[in-house]
Scaffold this motif. Structure first.
Motif, PDB file in Angstrom:
ATOM      1  N   LEU A  70       0.645  -1.336   0.016  1.00  0.00           N
ATOM      2  CA  LEU A  70      -0.087   0.137  -0.052  1.00  0.00           C
ATOM      3  C   LEU A  70       0.854   1.456   0.173  1.00  0.00           C
ATOM      4  CD1 LEU A  70      -2.833  -0.802   2.591  1.00  0.00           C
ATOM      5  CD2 LEU A  70      -2.848  -0.722   0.115  1.00  0.00           C
ATOM      6  N   TRP A  71       1.980   1.278   0.394  1.00  0.00           N
ATOM      7  CA  TRP A  71       3.026   2.400   0.582  1.00  0.00           C
ATOM      8  C   TRP A  71       3.371   2.948  -0.911  1.00  0.00           C
ATOM      9  CZ3 TRP A  71       4.385   5.255   4.747  1.00  0.00           C
ATOM     10  CH2 TRP A  71       5.362   5.890   4.349  1.00  0.00           C
ATOM     11  N   GLY A  72       3.134   1.899  -1.799  1.00  0.00           N
ATOM     12  CA  GLY A  72       3.455   2.315  -3.271  1.00  0.00           C
ATOM     13  C   GLY A  72       4.966   2.000  -3.825  1.00  0.00           C
ATOM     14  N   LEU A  73       5.666   1.621  -3.028  1.00  0.00           N
ATOM     15  CA  LEU A  73       6.788   1.268  -3.394  1.00  0.00           C
ATOM     16  C   LEU A  73       7.657   0.317  -2.387  1.00  0.00           C
ATOM     17  CD1 LEU A  73       9.040   1.574  -5.885  1.00  0.00           C
ATOM     18  CD2 LEU A  73      10.095   3.478  -4.539  1.00  0.00           C
ATOM     19  N   TYR A  74       7.928  -1.023  -2.870  1.00  0.00           N
ATOM     20  CA  TYR A  74       8.423  -2.003  -1.678  1.00  0.00           C
ATOM     21  C   TYR A  74       9.622  -2.581  -2.485  1.00  0.00           C
ATOM     22  CZ  TYR A  74       5.511  -5.292  -4.596  1.00  0.00           C
ATOM     23  OH  TYR A  74       4.747  -5.960  -5.546  1.00  0.00           O
ATOM     24  N   THR A  75      10.359  -3.120  -1.539  1.00  0.00           N
ATOM     25  CA  THR A  75      11.760  -3.811  -2.029  1.00  0.00           C
ATOM     26  C   THR A  75      11.646  -5.494  -1.853  1.00  0.00           C
ATOM     27  OG1 THR A  75      12.774  -1.799  -1.403  1.00  0.00           O
ATOM     28  CG2 THR A  75      14.162  -3.587  -1.597  1.00  0.00           C
ATOM     29  N   THR A  76      12.383  -6.192  -2.617  1.00  0.00           N
ATOM     30  CA  THR A  76      12.125  -7.239  -2.665  1.00  0.00           C
ATOM     31  C   THR A  76      13.677  -7.883  -2.453  1.00  0.00           C
ATOM     32  OG1 THR A  76      12.474  -7.486  -5.073  1.00  0.00           O
ATOM     33  CG2 THR A  76      10.209  -7.694  -4.141  1.00  0.00           C
ATOM     34  N   THR A  77      14.666  -7.199  -2.852  1.00  0.00           N
ATOM     35  CA  THR A  77      16.005  -7.651  -2.579  1.00  0.00           C
ATOM     36  C   THR A  77      17.118  -6.616  -2.564  1.00  0.00           C
ATOM     37  OG1 THR A  77      17.845  -9.239  -3.164  1.00  0.00           O
ATOM     38  CG2 THR A  77      16.262  -8.351  -5.107  1.00  0.00           C
ATOM     39  N   ILE A  78      18.028  -6.529  -1.938  1.00  0.00           N
ATOM     40  CA  ILE A  78      19.170  -5.665  -2.036  1.00  0.00           C
ATOM     41  C   ILE A  78      20.433  -6.224  -1.558  1.00  0.00           C
ATOM     42  CG2 ILE A  78      18.627  -4.882   0.314  1.00  0.00           C
ATOM     43  CD1 ILE A  78      19.328  -1.858  -0.917  1.00  0.00           C
ATOM     44  N   GLY A  79      21.593  -5.764  -2.164  1.00  0.00           N
ATOM     45  CA  GLY A  79      22.737  -6.383  -1.919  1.00  0.00           C
ATOM     46  C   GLY A  79      23.895  -5.898  -2.619  1.00  0.00           C
ATOM     47  N   PHE A  80      24.834  -6.718  -2.255  1.00  0.00           N
ATOM     48  CA  PHE A  80      26.336  -6.382  -3.041  1.00  0.00           C
ATOM     49  C   PHE A  80      27.057  -7.558  -3.018  1.00  0.00           C
ATOM     50  CE2 PHE A  80      30.871  -5.675  -2.426  1.00  0.00           C
ATOM     51  CZ  PHE A  80      31.417  -4.933  -3.295  1.00  0.00           C
ATOM     52  N   GLN A  81      27.881  -8.045  -4.316  1.00  0.00           N
ATOM     53  CA  GLN A  81      28.699  -8.857  -4.417  1.00  0.00           C
ATOM     54  C   GLN A  81      29.898  -8.704  -5.250  1.00  0.00           C
ATOM     55  OE1 GLN A  81      26.323 -12.350  -5.122  1.00  0.00           O
ATOM     56  NE2 GLN A  81      25.783 -11.668  -7.416  1.00  0.00           N
ATOM     57  N   VAL A  82      30.901  -9.099  -4.904  1.00  0.00           N
ATOM     58  CA  VAL A  82      32.167  -9.267  -5.815  1.00  0.00           C
ATOM     59  C   VAL A  82      32.137 -10.418  -6.794  1.00  0.00           C
ATOM     60  CG1 VAL A  82      34.822  -9.161  -5.968  1.00  0.00           C
ATOM     61  CG2 VAL A  82      33.508  -7.730  -4.171  1.00  0.00           C
ATOM     62  N   ILE A  83      32.179 -10.485  -7.961  1.00  0.00           N
ATOM     63  CA  ILE A  83      32.217 -11.507  -8.893  1.00  0.00           C
ATOM     64  C   ILE A  83      33.717 -11.622  -9.425  1.00  0.00           C
ATOM     65  CG2 ILE A  83      31.496 -12.763 -10.715  1.00  0.00           C
ATOM     66  CD1 ILE A  83      29.316 -12.130  -8.631  1.00  0.00           C
TER      67      ILE A  83
ATOM     68  N   ASN B 253       9.163  -2.891  -6.645  1.00  0.00           N
ATOM     69  CA  ASN B 253       8.147  -3.080  -7.456  1.00  0.00           C
ATOM     70  C   ASN B 253       6.895  -1.827  -6.688  1.00  0.00           C
ATOM     71  OD1 ASN B 253       6.251  -3.559  -9.466  1.00  0.00           O
ATOM     72  ND2 ASN B 253       6.773  -5.692  -9.504  1.00  0.00           N
ATOM     73  N   GLY B 254       5.848  -2.029  -7.268  1.00  0.00           N
ATOM     74  CA  GLY B 254       4.774  -1.100  -6.596  1.00  0.00           C
ATOM     75  C   GLY B 254       4.173   0.024  -7.610  1.00  0.00           C
ATOM     76  N   SER B 255       3.155   0.735  -7.111  1.00  0.00           N
ATOM     77  CA  SER B 255       2.231   1.496  -7.991  1.00  0.00           C
ATOM     78  C   SER B 255       3.077   2.791  -8.398  1.00  0.00           C
ATOM     79  CB  SER B 255       1.150   1.920  -7.432  1.00  0.00           C
ATOM     80  OG  SER B 255       1.264   2.412  -5.967  1.00  0.00           O
ATOM     81  N   TYR B 256       4.153   3.238  -7.415  1.00  0.00           N
ATOM     82  CA  TYR B 256       4.834   4.457  -7.654  1.00  0.00           C
ATOM     83  C   TYR B 256       5.728   4.117  -8.705  1.00  0.00           C
ATOM     84  CZ  TYR B 256       8.435   7.885  -7.072  1.00  0.00           C
ATOM     85  OH  TYR B 256       9.405   8.964  -7.081  1.00  0.00           O
ATOM     86  N   MET B 257       6.530   3.120  -8.960  1.00  0.00           N
ATOM     87  CA  MET B 257       7.099   2.812 -10.026  1.00  0.00           C
ATOM     88  C   MET B 257       6.117   2.811 -11.354  1.00  0.00           C
ATOM     89  SD  MET B 257      10.309   2.724 -10.987  1.00  0.00           S
ATOM     90  CE  MET B 257      11.272   2.343 -12.463  1.00  0.00           C
ATOM     91  N   LYS B 258       5.187   1.959 -11.340  1.00  0.00           N
ATOM     92  CA  LYS B 258       4.442   2.098 -12.585  1.00  0.00           C
ATOM     93  C   LYS B 258       3.837   3.208 -12.852  1.00  0.00           C
ATOM     94  CE  LYS B 258       0.332  -0.178 -14.327  1.00  0.00           C
ATOM     95  NZ  LYS B 258      -0.290   1.000 -14.996  1.00  0.00           N
ATOM     96  N   GLN B 259       3.829   4.424 -12.241  1.00  0.00           N
ATOM     97  CA  GLN B 259       3.355   5.880 -12.624  1.00  0.00           C
ATOM     98  C   GLN B 259       4.517   6.311 -13.142  1.00  0.00           C
ATOM     99  OE1 GLN B 259       2.160   8.257  -9.372  1.00  0.00           O
ATOM    100  NE2 GLN B 259       2.913  10.001 -10.052  1.00  0.00           N
TER     101      GLN B 259
END
Length: 297
Positions: free
Chosen positions: A20-33, A115-121
């Motif tokens: 409902l907030w309009g923008l939510y996070t599913t994953t976040i991170g950092f890695q060295v390849i 994802n979320g409605s804010y990004m769709k906008q």
């Protein structure tokens, strides 16, 4: 969560309030390849794992920031493109894509999925496009700091952490949009002329100064001036002048007892009635109503 020196990966839960907030996070991170290592790493979650040879389709947006190394990217809407340090990729939901570091080079990557409605906008209004998913922002300490702040927030997952991550993700999107717009104006001479034009408009708010006369003073053609000015500011020169007059009129209404007619004259509106009509079209209030409201009457 995996927390090593060269890897910090978070996959996050999302509840109804977060959506409902309009923008939510599913994953976040950092890695060295590292050079010559598997990509994606074998520890990659099955929901996100893919073969760079066949690619994948996700159901969320991903921002991927490469800070070291180089590789390649391709999507259904973007031909095969070289990726270098300082590149940000924006992956779209429902869009086939693939990317990988060069085998002998590797790369360092930050990412956030959301994802979320804010990004769709934002995408519906063409702030971001599937056809232009590659942004060359260079190495930006502010962007790196935002990713690290987001990773730290996700590590602890305190109450309402999703709303903090939402703000961080929104700032990242803002920085990308800002960098892309400003990268299209690398010519300092052009920027200097636009800045000088804006300064003239602000310093001569109440004078009879037209965009054509400003272009003439700067010794540039008006058609070119109008086009470049709008690209840089989002306003035509005439619209920009009106916006300055609007802000100045608000200041005068709030801080003086000058009659509306005198303010219209002071700001060089063609008539008091035109000023009243213009002001109300912008604010929803007449100048008198605005003055009463701002003074608490």
């Amino acid at each position: 969560m995996k927390n090593k020196r060269n890897q910090n990966v978070n996959y996050l839960t999302v509840n109804e309030t977060d959506e409902l907030w309009g923008l939510y996070t599913t994953t976040i991170g950092f890695q060295v390849i590292s050079p010559n290592s598997d990509y994606p790493p074998k520890s990659h979650p099955s929901a996100y794992w893919f073969s760079p040879n066949t690619g994948r389709v996700l159901q969320e947006y991903i921002l991927l920031y490469i800070t070291e190394g180089e590789g390649s990217f391709e999507s259904a809407s973007c031909k095969l493109t070289k990726v270098v340090a300082g590149t940000i990729l924006l992956l779209f939901p429902g869009e086939w894509h693939t990317y990988r570091p060069l085998k002998g080079k590797g790369w360092n990557e930050y990412w956030v999925g959301f994802n979320g409605s804010y990004m769709k906008q934002l995408t519906d209004n063409l702030f971001f496009s599937r056809k232009s998913p590659v942004y060359n922002v260079g190495f930006n300490e502010q962007i790196v700091a935002l990713f690290n702040q987001g990773i730290e927030t996700a590590n602890y997952q305190k109450m309402a952490y999703q709303q903090v991550l939402s703000g961080i993700t929104s700032l990242l999107l803002g920085f990308i949009f800002y960098a892309e717009k400003n990268n299209s104006f690398r010519d300092k001479a052009i920027i200097a002329q636009i800045d000088k034009a804006r300064m003239m408009m602000r310093e001569k708010t109440g004078d009879d100064v037209t965009p054509e006369s400003i272009a003439k003073t700067l010794n540039i053609g008006y058609s070119w001036f109008r086009r470049v000015f709008k690209q840089y500011t989002g306003f035509s020169p005439a619209q920009y002048q009106l916006e300055i007059k609007l802000q100045k009129s608000k200041e005068l209404l709030a801080s003086t007892i000058l009659p509306v007619k005198e303010i219209a004259f002071h700001l060089n509106f063609e008539s008091a009635s035109y000023f009243v009509t213009f002001f109300k079209s912008k604010t929803g209030l007449s100048p008198g109503e605005y003055r009463d409201k701002i003074k608490g009457k």
